[in-house]
Design a protein around this motif. Structure first.
Motif, short mmCIF file in Angstrom:
data_model
loop_
_atom_site.label_atom_id
_atom_site.label_comp_id
_atom_site.label_asym_id
_atom_site.label_seq_id
_atom_site.Cartn_x
_atom_site.Cartn_y
_atom_site.Cartn_z
N SER A 34 0.85 -1.19 0.00
CA SER A 34 0.00 0.00 0.00
C SER A 34 0.88 1.24 0.00
O SER A 34 1.84 1.32 0.77
CB SER A 34 -0.90 0.04 1.24
N LEU A 35 0.55 2.17 -0.88
CA LEU A 35 1.24 3.45 -0.95
C LEU A 35 0.30 4.51 -0.39
O LEU A 35 -0.74 4.79 -0.98
CB LEU A 35 1.61 3.78 -2.40
N TYR A 36 0.64 5.05 0.77
CA TYR A 36 -0.14 6.13 1.37
C TYR A 36 0.43 7.44 0.85
O TYR A 36 1.61 7.72 1.00
CB TYR A 36 -0.07 6.07 2.90
N GLN A 37 -0.43 8.21 0.18
CA GLN A 37 0.00 9.46 -0.42
C GLN A 37 -1.10 10.49 -0.30
O GLN A 37 -2.22 10.18 0.09
CB GLN A 37 0.36 9.25 -1.88
N GLU A 38 -0.76 11.72 -0.64
CA GLU A 38 -1.72 12.80 -0.65
C GLU A 38 -1.75 13.32 -2.08
O GLU A 38 -0.88 14.06 -2.51
CB GLU A 38 -1.30 13.90 0.33
N VAL A 39 -2.73 12.87 -2.86
CA VAL A 39 -2.80 13.11 -4.29
C VAL A 39 -2.72 14.59 -4.63
O VAL A 39 -2.02 14.99 -5.55
CB VAL A 39 -4.06 12.46 -4.90
N ASN A 40 -3.39 15.45 -3.90
CA ASN A 40 -3.42 16.88 -4.21
C ASN A 40 -2.47 17.69 -3.34
O ASN A 40 -2.75 18.83 -3.00
CB ASN A 40 -4.85 17.42 -4.07
N ASN A 41 -1.32 17.13 -3.00
CA ASN A 41 -0.36 17.82 -2.17
C ASN A 41 0.30 18.94 -2.96
O ASN A 41 0.72 18.75 -4.09
CB ASN A 41 0.69 16.84 -1.65
N SER A 42 0.42 20.12 -2.36
CA SER A 42 1.00 21.27 -3.07
C SER A 42 2.50 21.42 -2.83
O SER A 42 3.14 22.25 -3.47
CB SER A 42 0.27 22.55 -2.67
N TYR A 43 3.08 20.65 -1.93
CA TYR A 43 4.51 20.71 -1.69
C TYR A 43 5.24 19.96 -2.79
O TYR A 43 5.04 18.77 -2.99
CB TYR A 43 4.87 20.12 -0.32
N VAL A 44 6.12 20.66 -3.49
CA VAL A 44 6.81 20.10 -4.65
C VAL A 44 7.61 18.86 -4.28
O VAL A 44 7.57 17.85 -4.98
CB VAL A 44 7.71 21.16 -5.32
N THR A 45 8.33 18.89 -3.18
CA THR A 45 9.16 17.76 -2.77
C THR A 45 8.32 16.51 -2.52
O THR A 45 8.65 15.43 -3.02
CB THR A 45 9.97 18.11 -1.51
N ILE A 46 7.24 16.67 -1.78
CA ILE A 46 6.37 15.52 -1.48
C ILE A 46 5.74 15.00 -2.76
O ILE A 46 5.70 13.79 -3.00
CB ILE A 46 5.30 15.89 -0.43
N LYS A 47 5.28 15.89 -3.61
CA LYS A 47 4.66 15.49 -4.88
C LYS A 47 5.66 14.70 -5.73
O LYS A 47 5.32 13.66 -6.29
CB LYS A 47 4.17 16.72 -5.63
N LYS A 48 6.90 15.17 -5.83
CA LYS A 48 7.93 14.47 -6.61
C LYS A 48 8.25 13.11 -6.01
O LYS A 48 8.41 12.13 -6.74
CB LYS A 48 9.20 15.31 -6.71
N GLN A 49 8.33 13.03 -4.70
CA GLN A 49 8.60 11.75 -4.05
C GLN A 49 7.48 10.76 -4.32
O GLN A 49 7.72 9.59 -4.63
CB GLN A 49 8.79 11.95 -2.54
N GLN A 50 6.24 11.22 -4.19
CA GLN A 50 5.08 10.35 -4.45
C GLN A 50 5.09 9.87 -5.90
O GLN A 50 4.86 8.69 -6.17
CB GLN A 50 3.78 11.08 -4.14
#
Length: 144
Positions: A34-50
């Motif tokens: 399972s990949l827990y993520q935040e699809v609409n995350n506005s933080y560039v680093t988190i978005k790139k990692q996801q």
């Protein structure tokens, strides 16, 4: 092994679309990543990692389930409660992406990245590396 990108927030159609060619199936194996993520995350680093984790899983046809912590409060609560104390930030809540195999915590992006750099992602995910993969070849050399 076919990949499975199913979303627990009810938007399975978008997940199927992102799976781009992967066959989506129900419960294929005993363990489930399972990949827990935040699809609409506005933080560039988190978005790139996801995106990095998601892209790797899809490209390697690794079965997984997406769990959006922004769209589903139960997912957010479960993820936060199941990240071990030694893997939590000094302050605040654990941030995505986080990986689990069933209910077993696997790690965050840094742990995933380290496993990928060491050609050990399948072992990190608790899966058997497919024949012909770099990881399977490295294991064969170690056992020889």
């Amino acid at each position: 092994m076919a990949c499975c990108a199913a979303s627990s927030d009810g938007s399975e159609g978008a997940a199927k679309e992102r799976a781009s060619g992967c066959q989506v199936e129900e419960e294929q194996s005993i363990s489930r990543t399972s990949l827990y993520q935040e699809v609409n995350n506005s933080y560039v680093t988190i978005k790139k990692q996801q995106q990095d984790v998601l892209g790797f899983l899809e490209a390697n046809k690794i079965e997984f389930e997406e769990k959006d912590i922004a769209a589903n409060e139960e997912n957010r609560k479960w993820m936060r409660e199941n990240v071990p104390e030694d893997s939590r930030p000094a302050s605040g809540n654990p941030l995505p992406p986080r990986l689990f195999n069933d209910s077993r915590y696997l790690g965050d992006y840094e742990a995933f990245f380290e496993a990928r750099e060491n050609n050990a992602v399948y072992a990190f995910l608790g899966l058997t590396a497919p024949p012909g993969s770099k990881e399977a070849e490295a294991l064969a050399k170690q056992q020889a």
